[in-house]
Write an enzyme that holds these catalytic residues in place. Structure first.
Site, PDB file in Angstrom:
ATOM      1  N   HIS A 107       0.849  -1.194   0.000  1.00 37.33           N
ATOM      2  CA  HIS A 107       0.000   0.000   0.000  1.00 37.33           C
ATOM      3  C   HIS A 107       0.881   1.240   0.000  1.00 37.33           C
ATOM      4  O   HIS A 107       2.046   1.204   0.404  1.00 37.33           O
ATOM      5  CB  HIS A 107      -0.884   0.016   1.243  1.00 37.33           C
TER       6      HIS A 107
ATOM      7  N   GLU B  60       0.994   3.967   1.866  1.00 36.52           N
ATOM      8  CA  GLU B  60       1.533   4.393   3.156  1.00 36.52           C
ATOM      9  C   GLU B  60       2.661   3.460   3.620  1.00 36.52           C
ATOM     10  O   GLU B  60       3.696   3.927   4.112  1.00 36.52           O
ATOM     11  CB  GLU B  60       0.423   4.429   4.218  1.00 36.52           C
TER      12      GLU B  60
ATOM     13  N   CYS C 155      -6.095   2.286   5.585  1.00 38.47           N
ATOM     14  CA  CYS C 155      -6.740   1.057   6.044  1.00 38.47           C
ATOM     15  C   CYS C 155      -6.147   0.691   7.415  1.00 38.47           C
ATOM     16  O   CYS C 155      -5.221   1.335   7.903  1.00 38.47           O
ATOM     17  CB  CYS C 155      -6.524  -0.072   5.039  1.00 38.47           C
TER      18      CYS C 155
ATOM     19  N   CYS D 254      -2.316   0.081   7.295  1.00 35.86           N
ATOM     20  CA  CYS D 254      -1.508   1.295   7.122  1.00 35.86           C
ATOM     21  C   CYS D 254      -1.524   2.172   8.367  1.00 35.86           C
ATOM     22  O   CYS D 254      -0.500   2.737   8.756  1.00 35.86           O
ATOM     23  CB  CYS D 254      -1.976   2.059   5.897  1.00 35.86           C
TER      24      CYS D 254
END
Length: 169
Positions: free
Chosen positions: A56, A58, A86, A89
């Site tokens: 992801h 992040e 999410c 993250c």
């Protein structure tokens, strides 16, 4: 010199566009040293490209910063993302001891399949439960360039047309 939150979210938008141009999802993140305003790292969402469910934006940004800084303690940093993080993250930011997270679009603004949780869960509310060190909690704030960040994704819900929970897709 530190710039505005909007400035850093615009850098995250550039990272999101780069991720999309490279076959990923248009989500971007940037990590900024709070005391100087210096951008330390950026990241984009490349889960499908890398065949890595943890890739992801992040997490990629935090990984790049940790490698560059040679530390896992990022207490003097702020993380910016184009989309509300999410669970993974947000937890990664907490484990890195990042005390401030700012983001653009909320979960309610985009296709619900982008998230691992349903309902009215909010990072802004959850952050108070994240313990960074010595009972100091994380601060999370969203809505920075919200519509612009939501429009990066193929399916979004115009935040100016609803309040509260996400409308049906």
């Amino acid at each position: 010199m530190r710039k505005s939150n909007e400035y850093y979210v615009r850098i995250a938008i550039e990272a999101a566009q780069e991720a999309k141009d490279n076959g990923g999802v248009a989500i971007g993140a940037v990590l900024v040293k709070e005391s100087s305003g210096q951008i330390i790292a950026t990241g984009g969402s490349v889960v499908g490209v890398n065949k890595d469910p943890t890739a992801h934006a992040e997490v990629n940004c935090i990984r790049a910063a940790a490698a560059l800084l040679k530390t896992d303690d990022m207490y003097d940093f702020t993380l910016y993302s184009t989309l509300e993080p999410c669970h993974m993250c947000l937890s990664a930011a907490a484990w890195a001891r990042i005390p401030r997270v700012f983001f653009g679009a909320y979960r309610k603004d985009v296709d619900e399949t982008l998230f691992d949780i349903k309902g009215n869960f909010s990072d802004e509310e959850e952050a108070v439960h994240m313990n960074l060190r010595e009972e100091i909690g994380m601060q999370v704030h969203g809505g920075i360039l919200e519509l612009e960040c939501a429009k990066l994704l193929d399916r979004y819900h115009d935040p100016s047309k609803h309040q509260g929970s996400m409308p049906p897709p």
